[in-house]
Design an enzyme around this catalytic site. Structure first.
Site, mmCIF file in Angstrom:
data_model
loop_
_atom_site.group_PDB
_atom_site.id
_atom_site.type_symbol
_atom_site.label_atom_id
_atom_site.label_comp_id
_atom_site.label_asym_id
_atom_site.label_seq_id
_atom_site.Cartn_x
_atom_site.Cartn_y
_atom_site.Cartn_z
ATOM 1 C CE LYS A 1 8.790 -3.753 3.797
ATOM 2 N NZ LYS A 1 8.103 -2.952 2.761
ATOM 3 C CB SER B 1 -5.026 -3.752 0.790
ATOM 4 O OG SER B 1 -5.083 -4.137 2.143
ATOM 5 N N GLY B 2 -4.967 -1.356 2.814
ATOM 6 C CA GLY B 2 -4.156 -0.794 3.894
ATOM 7 C C GLY B 2 -3.527 0.575 3.650
ATOM 8 C CB ILE B 3 -0.009 1.665 4.180
ATOM 9 C CG1 ILE B 3 0.052 1.316 5.670
ATOM 10 C CG2 ILE B 3 0.848 2.880 3.872
ATOM 11 C CD1 ILE B 3 1.413 0.790 6.148
ATOM 12 C CG ASP C 1 3.270 -9.341 -9.936
ATOM 13 O OD1 ASP C 1 4.065 -8.879 -9.087
ATOM 14 O OD2 ASP C 1 3.054 -10.560 -10.075
ATOM 15 C CB VAL C 2 5.887 -4.304 -7.889
ATOM 16 C CG1 VAL C 2 4.838 -3.214 -7.757
ATOM 17 C CG2 VAL C 2 5.887 -5.218 -6.658
ATOM 18 C CG ASP D 1 -3.195 -4.237 -5.108
ATOM 19 O OD1 ASP D 1 -2.973 -3.607 -4.057
ATOM 20 O OD2 ASP D 1 -3.175 -5.490 -5.157
ATOM 21 C CE1 TYR E 1 7.331 -6.707 5.417
ATOM 22 C CE2 TYR E 1 8.350 -6.093 7.498
ATOM 23 C CZ TYR E 1 7.453 -5.821 6.471
ATOM 24 O OH TYR E 1 6.705 -4.665 6.506
ATOM 25 C CB THR F 1 -2.849 -3.033 7.130
ATOM 26 O OG1 THR F 1 -1.671 -3.812 7.347
ATOM 27 C CG2 THR F 1 -2.514 -1.561 7.259
HETATM 28 N N1 LIG Z 1 1.028 -2.788 8.331
HETATM 29 C C1 LIG Z 1 2.173 -2.578 8.962
HETATM 30 O O1 LIG Z 1 2.256 -2.656 10.213
HETATM 31 C C2 LIG Z 1 3.415 -2.231 8.198
HETATM 32 C C3 LIG Z 1 4.566 -1.917 8.939
HETATM 33 C C4 LIG Z 1 5.731 -1.591 8.270
HETATM 34 C C5 LIG Z 1 5.742 -1.581 6.886
HETATM 35 N N2 LIG Z 1 4.627 -1.896 6.183
HETATM 36 C C6 LIG Z 1 4.716 -1.867 4.722
HETATM 37 O O2 LIG Z 1 3.685 -1.081 4.193
HETATM 38 C C7 LIG Z 1 3.353 -1.532 2.885
HETATM 39 C C8 LIG Z 1 1.862 -1.739 2.789
HETATM 40 O O3 LIG Z 1 1.481 -2.732 3.719
HETATM 41 P P1 LIG Z 1 0.000 -2.881 4.297
HETATM 42 O O4 LIG Z 1 0.140 -3.084 5.752
HETATM 43 O O5 LIG Z 1 -0.867 -1.800 3.785
HETATM 44 O O6 LIG Z 1 -0.378 -4.311 3.664
HETATM 45 P P2 LIG Z 1 -1.694 -4.845 2.941
HETATM 46 O O7 LIG Z 1 -1.515 -6.316 2.879
HETATM 47 O O8 LIG Z 1 -2.917 -4.286 3.560
HETATM 48 O O9 LIG Z 1 -1.581 -4.233 1.456
HETATM 49 C C9 LIG Z 1 -0.564 -4.608 0.560
HETATM 50 C C10 LIG Z 1 -1.078 -4.502 -0.865
HETATM 51 O O10 LIG Z 1 0.000 -4.857 -1.739
HETATM 52 C C11 LIG Z 1 -0.527 -5.656 -2.761
HETATM 53 N N3 LIG Z 1 0.525 -6.495 -3.341
HETATM 54 C C12 LIG Z 1 1.059 -7.646 -2.834
HETATM 55 N N4 LIG Z 1 1.954 -8.149 -3.697
HETATM 56 C C13 LIG Z 1 1.991 -7.301 -4.752
HETATM 57 C C14 LIG Z 1 2.720 -7.302 -5.967
HETATM 58 N N5 LIG Z 1 3.565 -8.293 -6.285
HETATM 59 N N6 LIG Z 1 2.537 -6.250 -6.836
HETATM 60 C C15 LIG Z 1 1.665 -5.282 -6.529
HETATM 61 N N7 LIG Z 1 0.921 -5.245 -5.408
HETATM 62 C C16 LIG Z 1 1.092 -6.246 -4.533
HETATM 63 C C17 LIG Z 1 -1.622 -6.483 -2.109
HETATM 64 O O11 LIG Z 1 -2.548 -6.990 -3.061
HETATM 65 C C18 LIG Z 1 -2.238 -5.468 -1.159
HETATM 66 O O12 LIG Z 1 -3.301 -4.771 -1.781
HETATM 67 C C19 LIG Z 1 4.188 -2.818 2.678
HETATM 68 O O13 LIG Z 1 5.351 -2.521 1.951
HETATM 69 C C20 LIG Z 1 4.524 -3.231 4.088
HETATM 70 O O14 LIG Z 1 5.698 -4.024 4.161
HETATM 71 C C21 LIG Z 1 3.457 -2.229 6.809
#
Ligand SMILES: NC(=O)c1ccc[n+]([C@@H]2O[C@H](COP(=O)([O-])OP(=O)(O)OC[C@H]3O[C@@H](n4cnc5c(N)ncnc54)[C@H](O)[C@@H]3O)[C@@H](O)[C@H]2O)c1
Length: 260
Positions: free
Chosen positions: A169, A24-26, A71-72, A45, A165, A200
């Site tokens: 970080k 997902s997302g990033i 699962d990390v 994932d 959170y 995201t």
């Molecule tokens: N979106 C933002 O604004 C933002 C800002 C700063 C940092 N981040 C960081 O970027 C990273 C990605 O976030 P995102 O916004 O894409 O979120 P997202 O929710 O879209 O994606 C996160 C993914 O991680 C997976 N995940 C969750 N728990 C897990 C686990 N235990 N083991 C493996 N996979 C797992 C989920 O299934 C999901 O596919 C994260 O570390 C988040 O903290 C995001």
């Protein structure tokens, strides 16, 4: 003196890259960007359907990828998967520790369970993966790790409460520096990318909350929500040899949020 330009190109041709939380997302966008740069991407994932559809999407776009459920939080699963991948593929050149979760609970109300859950994914998971893949990189004398931290590890964000959170970080940023120093002599680079507000699943709730979104954008000089691509491009740079003299760095991709 001649300059070897190819050595500084942003390419991952022939490299193998493991991305966590890539469903997902990033993480999903990072899988695409790394694949376009030539990497063979190991899309992982905790959610099986997301992992498999993300890898299929990369392949449909012309890239090379396979998927894994990981699962990390589970150190022994991490070690088993990494061992099997190295046995079969010979190497993992790049690790992107991207998996992360957020919870918006007031500090006074955070339960022990929720506190542990956030730390287990966002901090422990990063360390388990870095440790397992890092051991192999140290043996080979080569590798690049990119940890997805957050601007929340630098400044305490508001108005949303998310103490666990933020703490997780901040710890990832220091983990990055600590590993960078320890592993630099063996040519393993460890860097972080700290996104600001990116559109995201993770930020969906906040972006739908007018009061939060208004505050977030008022504090972002570039005046927009970032895209997963904005972050993935920074990950690509740090993962590539173009960043061969960069380690222990935290590249902030936040539209200027942390400037003032
Ligand atoms: N979106 C933002 O604004 C933002 C800002 C700063 C940092 N981040 C960081 O970027 C990273 C990605 O976030 P995102 O916004 O894409 O979120 P997202 O929710 O879209 O994606 C996160 C993914 O991680 C997976 N995940 C969750 N728990 C897990 C686990 N235990 N083991 C493996 N996979 C797992 C989920 O299934 C999901 O596919 C994260 O570390 C988040 O903290 C995001």
């Amino acid at each position: 003196m001649t300059v070897d330009r190819a050595a500084h190109d942003i390419t991952l041709e022939g490299r193998i890259a493991l991305v966590t939380g890539a469903g997902s997302g990033i993480g999903r966008e990072t899988a695409h960007v790394l694949a376009r740069a030539g990497a063979y991407v190991l899309v992982s994932d905790v959610d099986a359907e997301r992992a498999s559809s993300a890898a299929a999407e990369v392949r449909a776009a012309g890239g090379s990828a396979e998927h894994h459920v990981l699962d990390v939080r589970d150190r022994s699963s991490v070690r088993t998967l990494v061992g099997a991948l190295i046995e079969r593929l010979g190497a993992i050149d790049v690790l992107v520790n991207n998996a992360g979760i957020v919870a918006n609970t007031a500090a006074a109300d955070v339960t022990e369970r929720e506190w542990r859950e956030v730390l287990e994914v966002n901090l422990h998971g990063v360390f388990w993966c870095a440790q397992a893949v890092g051991a192999h990189m140290l043996e080979r004398g080569a590798g690049a790790i990119v940890n997805v931290a957050s601007m929340a590890g630098i400044v305490a964000l508001d108005p949303q409460p998310q103490v666990h959170y933020n703490v997780s970080k901040a710890a990832v940023i220091m983990l990055t520096r600590s590993l960078a120093v320890e592993w630099a002599p063996r040519n393993v680079r460890v860097n972080a990318v700290s996104p600001g507000y990116i559109g995201t699943e993770l930020t969906k709730r906040g972006l739908c909350n007018a009061a939060w979104a208004e505050r977030w954008m008022a504090r972002t000089p570039l005046g927009r929500v970032g895209t997963p691509r904005d972050v993935a491009n920074a990950v690509l740079y740090l993962a590539s040899d173009a960043a061969s003299f960069v380690t222990g760095e935290n590249v902030v991709v936040d539209g200027g949020y942390t400037v003032w």
